[in-house]
Design an enzyme around this catalytic site. Sequence first.
Site, PDB file in Angstrom:
ATOM      1  N   PHE A  36       0.748  -1.188   0.206  1.00  0.00           N
ATOM      2  CA  PHE A  36      -0.105  -0.218  -0.139  1.00  0.00           C
ATOM      3  C   PHE A  36       0.817   1.170   0.006  1.00  0.00           C
ATOM      4  O   PHE A  36       0.940   1.991   1.160  1.00  0.00           O
ATOM      5  CB  PHE A  36      -1.007   0.020   1.078  1.00  0.00           C
ATOM      6  CG  PHE A  36      -1.853  -1.183   1.307  1.00  0.00           C
ATOM      7  CD1 PHE A  36      -2.732  -1.763   0.284  1.00  0.00           C
ATOM      8  CD2 PHE A  36      -1.616  -2.204   2.247  1.00  0.00           C
ATOM      9  CE1 PHE A  36      -3.457  -2.564   0.442  1.00  0.00           C
ATOM     10  CE2 PHE A  36      -2.756  -3.221   2.106  1.00  0.00           C
ATOM     11  CZ  PHE A  36      -3.570  -3.472   1.341  1.00  0.00           C
ATOM     12  N   ARG A  44      -6.267   2.515  -5.243  1.00  0.00           N
ATOM     13  CA  ARG A  44      -5.711   3.608  -4.808  1.00  0.00           C
ATOM     14  C   ARG A  44      -4.671   3.458  -3.709  1.00  0.00           C
ATOM     15  O   ARG A  44      -3.709   4.067  -3.781  1.00  0.00           O
ATOM     16  CB  ARG A  44      -6.719   4.816  -4.193  1.00  0.00           C
ATOM     17  CG  ARG A  44      -6.078   6.164  -3.912  1.00  0.00           C
ATOM     18  CD  ARG A  44      -7.191   7.330  -3.596  1.00  0.00           C
ATOM     19  NE  ARG A  44      -6.611   8.401  -3.579  1.00  0.00           N
ATOM     20  CZ  ARG A  44      -5.755   9.059  -2.782  1.00  0.00           C
ATOM     21  NH1 ARG A  44      -5.474   8.405  -1.401  1.00  0.00           N
ATOM     22  NH2 ARG A  44      -5.456  10.193  -2.901  1.00  0.00           N
ATOM     23  N   CYS A  45      -5.002   2.475  -2.813  1.00  0.00           N
ATOM     24  CA  CYS A  45      -3.985   2.322  -1.899  1.00  0.00           C
ATOM     25  C   CYS A  45      -2.654   1.844  -2.097  1.00  0.00           C
ATOM     26  O   CYS A  45      -1.657   2.047  -1.602  1.00  0.00           O
ATOM     27  CB  CYS A  45      -4.641   1.618  -0.827  1.00  0.00           C
ATOM     28  SG  CYS A  45      -6.354   1.860  -0.217  1.00  0.00           S
ATOM     29  N   MET A  46      -2.913   1.058  -3.252  1.00  0.00           N
ATOM     30  CA  MET A  46      -1.731   0.458  -3.869  1.00  0.00           C
ATOM     31  C   MET A  46      -0.650   0.928  -4.817  1.00  0.00           C
ATOM     32  O   MET A  46      -0.097   0.441  -5.427  1.00  0.00           O
ATOM     33  CB  MET A  46      -2.104  -1.016  -4.575  1.00  0.00           C
ATOM     34  CG  MET A  46      -2.658  -2.015  -3.594  1.00  0.00           C
ATOM     35  SD  MET A  46      -3.055  -3.552  -4.345  1.00  0.00           S
ATOM     36  CE  MET A  46      -4.211  -3.363  -5.863  1.00  0.00           C
ATOM     37  N   GLY A 100      -7.514  -1.090  -1.620  1.00  0.00           N
ATOM     38  CA  GLY A 100      -7.618  -1.275  -3.005  1.00  0.00           C
ATOM     39  C   GLY A 100      -6.687  -0.572  -4.043  1.00  0.00           C
ATOM     40  O   GLY A 100      -5.740  -0.095  -3.490  1.00  0.00           O
TER      41      GLY A 100
END
Length: 413
Positions: free
Chosen positions: A158, A399-401, A397
Amino acid sequence: MTTPIHVMSEIGKLKTVLLKRPGKEVENLTPEIMERLLFDDIPHLPVIQKEHDAFAQALIDRGVEVLYLEKLTAEAIDAGECKEKFVDRMLDESNLETDGVKEGLKKYLLSFDTQEMVDRIMAGIRKKDVTIESHHLADVSSEEVYPFYMDPMPNLYFTRDPAASIGNGLTINHMAFEARNRESLFIEAIMKYHPRFANQHVEIWRDRNHTARIEGGDELVLNDKVLAIGISQRTSAKAIEQLTLELFERNSNFEKVLAIKIPNVRAMMHLDTVFTMVDYDKFTIHPGIQKNGGEVDTYILEKGEEAGTVKMTHRSDLQEILREALNVPKLTLIPCGGGDAIAAPREQWNDGSNTLAIAPGVVVTYDRNYVSNELLRSHGVEVIEIASSELSRGRGGPRCMSMPLIREDLPKH
Ligand SMILES: NC(=[NH2+])NCCC[C@H](N)C(=O)O
């Protein structure tokens, strides 16, 4: 555009992004430690890697340059000739029991080539892999039950959280939980020593040497004037105020910060787990953060009359606040799972609101969130779905990754 970091929006065409391929750290989990390390289950390594590679490929297919944290870190350490310094800094923050253990680990880590050393630090160092040579009882008698000298860092994929690009710079974050705090040491080294970033006028708006916590999942760049930052489990109001002052005082282009208060619960740990921007005038939102009538507590921070002060206005009509801030005629909030009593919390749990925009109206999402994905499509959004069985087990998800490093500017209107 030559600056190594340039992010003036959430949705401008994505040019360069920083990822981390999940490695052994996600397999170095057991039921006893996974909760503390912020995982809800243990991913199957070959499958999570395959899914992550497909995510990277989907970005590459759209012309995005993909950089990897683990590779940049090793390159930075070599370029800065600071292997020992880096290891010292990492060990100092690894809660080691004795100096003897520290010395032993240092010797062990420095025996590997730089990439191997970085990969091992990320994966966690098991006691059984290192022999501590010492004649002090305390160095050699450590409690055997706990398997690690250095904990694994399974949340590294992340990349969004330990640092966040804002304009021509970034924040390097002091994270909320100890389980993640060492993660920002990698990006710190990259900014300091990697030839692509060091001495290239990258603005460090905030470094990690703070006590107030902030994480990138809460930091959204709505446009070149407005940021939205979540007041959340991971980001404190104090950190937001400090960062806002810094941005104002250092004459960044940002004029307004929307501090949006979200519930302090694991399912909604960051603002981007409940709210992401998908187009000029469209956002996903988890209805769970809205009170009656769609209200969300929001504090609008602007430059105060006197230098060094911030003017604060409290409002709760989020939709209208966003419409005004973005200067669009109409603003649409697309509810996760269509707002259904089951589909909304189910899909939000697997990051149904967590979209990565790679251009205005084009997003990457998890395939499992089919209700939300269909709804996005019905709003004219192009949705690129990626497989997510294992990736989603870490509660983050697309965006976090991803940590965008360069986005194209949006056309001025
Ligand atoms: N930007 C985000 N929403 N990141 C999600 C991070 C998930 C991670 N397991 C954590 O608990 O920290």
